[in-house]
Design an enzyme around this catalytic site. Sequence first.
Site, mmCIF file in Angstrom:
data_model
loop_
_atom_site.group_PDB
_atom_site.id
_atom_site.type_symbol
_atom_site.label_atom_id
_atom_site.label_comp_id
_atom_site.label_asym_id
_atom_site.label_seq_id
_atom_site.Cartn_x
_atom_site.Cartn_y
_atom_site.Cartn_z
ATOM 1 N N LYS A 120 47.406 -21.422 -37.927
ATOM 2 C CA LYS A 120 47.223 -20.162 -39.137
ATOM 3 C C LYS A 120 46.467 -19.178 -38.488
ATOM 4 C CE LYS A 120 46.528 -19.350 -43.887
ATOM 5 N NZ LYS A 120 45.592 -18.293 -43.826
ATOM 6 N N CYS A 438 11.993 -2.190 -14.074
ATOM 7 C CA CYS A 438 11.746 -3.176 -15.152
ATOM 8 C C CYS A 438 12.407 -4.323 -14.856
ATOM 9 C CB CYS A 438 12.223 -2.537 -16.572
ATOM 10 S SG CYS A 438 12.430 -3.616 -17.885
HETATM 11 S S1 IVH Z 1 54.060 -19.247 -43.835
HETATM 12 C C1 IVH Z 1 55.807 -19.198 -47.873
HETATM 13 N N1 IVH Z 1 52.926 -19.460 -41.592
HETATM 14 O O1 IVH Z 1 48.805 -17.328 -44.335
HETATM 15 C C2 IVH Z 1 55.157 -19.240 -46.785
HETATM 16 N N2 IVH Z 1 51.872 -18.442 -43.182
HETATM 17 O O2 IVH Z 1 48.841 -17.328 -47.634
HETATM 18 C C3 IVH Z 1 53.936 -18.321 -46.375
HETATM 19 N N3 IVH Z 1 49.669 -16.919 -42.241
HETATM 20 O O3 IVH Z 1 48.884 -14.100 -45.277
HETATM 21 C C4 IVH Z 1 53.613 -18.087 -45.185
HETATM 22 N N4 IVH Z 1 50.080 -18.221 -40.024
HETATM 23 O O4 IVH Z 1 50.484 -14.191 -43.262
HETATM 24 C C5 IVH Z 1 52.976 -19.106 -42.877
HETATM 25 N N5 IVH Z 1 52.178 -20.103 -39.367
HETATM 26 C C6 IVH Z 1 51.992 -19.410 -40.656
HETATM 27 C C7 IVH Z 1 51.070 -18.622 -40.904
HETATM 28 C C8 IVH Z 1 50.938 -18.048 -42.135
HETATM 29 C C9 IVH Z 1 49.304 -17.372 -41.147
HETATM 30 C C10 IVH Z 1 49.143 -16.549 -43.304
HETATM 31 C C11 IVH Z 1 50.286 -15.566 -43.806
HETATM 32 C C12 IVH Z 1 49.865 -15.366 -45.441
HETATM 33 C C13 IVH Z 1 48.811 -16.232 -45.402
HETATM 34 C C14 IVH Z 1 49.357 -17.295 -46.662
#
Ligand code: IVH
Length: 674
Positions: A120, A438
Amino acid sequence: MNMSDLEQLKAHLWDLRNNLNFHSHRYYVLDDPVISDQEYDRLFQELIDIEARYPDLVTPDSPSQRVGSTLLSKFQSVGHTYPMLSLENGFSDSDLLGFEERIRRFLKIFTTISYVAEPKLDGLAVEIVYEHGIMVTGSTRGDGRVGEDITNNLKTVSSIPLKLFSPGDWPVPERLEVRGEVFIGFKGFKKLNEQRLADRENLFANPRNAAAGSLRQLDSRITAGRQLDFFVYGVSDPSSLPCRNQDELLKYLGMLGFKTNPLTALCDDMNQVIAHFDRLGDIRSDLAYDIDGMVIKVSSFELQTRLGSKARSPRWAIARKFPASQTTTRLLSVEFGVGRTGAVTPVAILEPVSIGGVTVSRATLHNEDEINRKDLHIGDMVLVQRAGDVIPEVIKPMFDLRKGDEQPILMPERCPECGHELVRPVGEAVIRCPNSLCPAQRLRSLIHYTGKAGMDIEGLGKKVMGQLASEGLIKDIPDIYELKPSDLVGLEGWAEKSADNVVKAIQNSMKISLSKFIAALGIRYVGEVTARLLEEHFNTLDFLMKASEADFYEIEGVGEQVTGSLIKYFDDPSVREMIVRLMVLGMEIIPSAPAAEGLPLAGRVFLFTGSLKSFSRSEAKVRVKELGGHVASSISKKVTHVVCGQKPGSKARKALEMGLEIFSEEEFELVLSG
Ligand code: IVH
């Protein structure tokens, strides 16, 4: 221009753009370029030149559109065809088991469920729309239904394709809405904040804010200057695509030219998911960008559809978060460190606290302006943040917890190391110790000299340099070259072998390119890039040292500050004396290499595997490059020389299988000596 000339020019532009797209994908998405940066720049310049002459032929997917365009007065709104949802969070393994349990109950299934587990990224969610393979709009998530149109800004992100590749045997989709995360790596974040510090602008608190701030620029030329990157993680609606599950979708998006995260794992069951989360946790601090957790998605689209969504998040996905990378602790005192250029930097001494598994007891406070802006006091409870390998930072005091006995932070008037009176030059945010003798400055300069950005001498890291300086063995650069193994043996932590190795590494570094030497000297405002410009222009150290102000101004990319700093540096008699001493000790500064053609190793590509006895890997690489050769990091048919040292890795086996020519270290030395 007649019709057939016009058609010919259009066809040439088409080829040129496809060619540039191909190479930019190799570079930014696959991280595996097949042409040099210069060759790419040449093609790009050709495109720019033609488009400047024939503006009617500019297309929205032209790579020229990546440099940023006209200023907007505000962002337009864009509706998302399908809402951009957020994710439910999980903070423990049992939260993940609970998630699976709910899915089972919902679907009434008892077979194992496959998941895709993706890192993530901590950046900004965006949606990018392609029509017939051409990028048409890009937007922020906004409130999930309506976001802001940041098309021009997203076009400047090099890893976002402006035009999609054909996905194998399938046609390019008529309309495709992809979703992913725009982020900035630690390196780009650090560079950006350093620039802001120099420009006395407010710093970004973390890479996420930096990415968001960069994307929300009304002037896309500013966005173009930021090192933004993009990982795709999904589409708004996969139903019309030739993919049955998330795993296939990511592969398909990769074929279209998107960058997918290589740390994604297909997991057969929840145990594998948990194991992957632990693995990500282990390597998290080694990554070039920040991740704040892992997203777990039921892979099958059929099951995803059956599960559907709740108001704000889908039932088929969950985010497993890492422990927070921010926490509060007490600011006990402030120490002042003296850097290589004499800059005196305040450092917060904190009550030790664990942030994301690492104990933090010091954090940078940058400078007096930052302290005042944040209104920090000694005794404050403060919010502290650690992200990857970035130095921990104090974000702000917790005003509500103030008791009233907190003390202001006083800046020192004298250098904490040498006692010299400090100065704060007009227009600068830093205070400085102007004493070039220094001891703290000297040690920092020496550490820079032997370190990675300098001569890169193996075994002479920060700790060892500190030890050698405090033992009185080295006070200046030439002292390094006078070290004998017998000076070291007997000191704490040194044995004969380690002493021999270090002295050998020092001797091996005596032959060095001009640009590396200049960069190692640590002259103010002169980093690796400027050092290379100077090398190209002056060729020899002698010419550089004799250069006048006017000579420096002739170099594009060298301005007033750099010139002033160089003149001052080389005018200093102690610098001149040091350089003479280095020459007497046998230091050899190799004049800059003429164009690779004509050099003995031009056109040869070397690959190293295993350790060499008489060279460090870095030195071997430098030697090859100096002679006009290239060094590859992975095996391919382009490799002409595979050099096998001791304990070669799997590359040696692959090289044998591919029938490549293999060289021993001795043979390699013969090649080098021509
Ligand atoms: S899936 C319905 N995959 O996390 C699915 N989100 O609260 C929603 N994010 O701001 C997103 N990496 O941008 C997904 N591999 C990933 C992600 C990801 C980061 C972020 C996304 C969103 C937050 C979700």
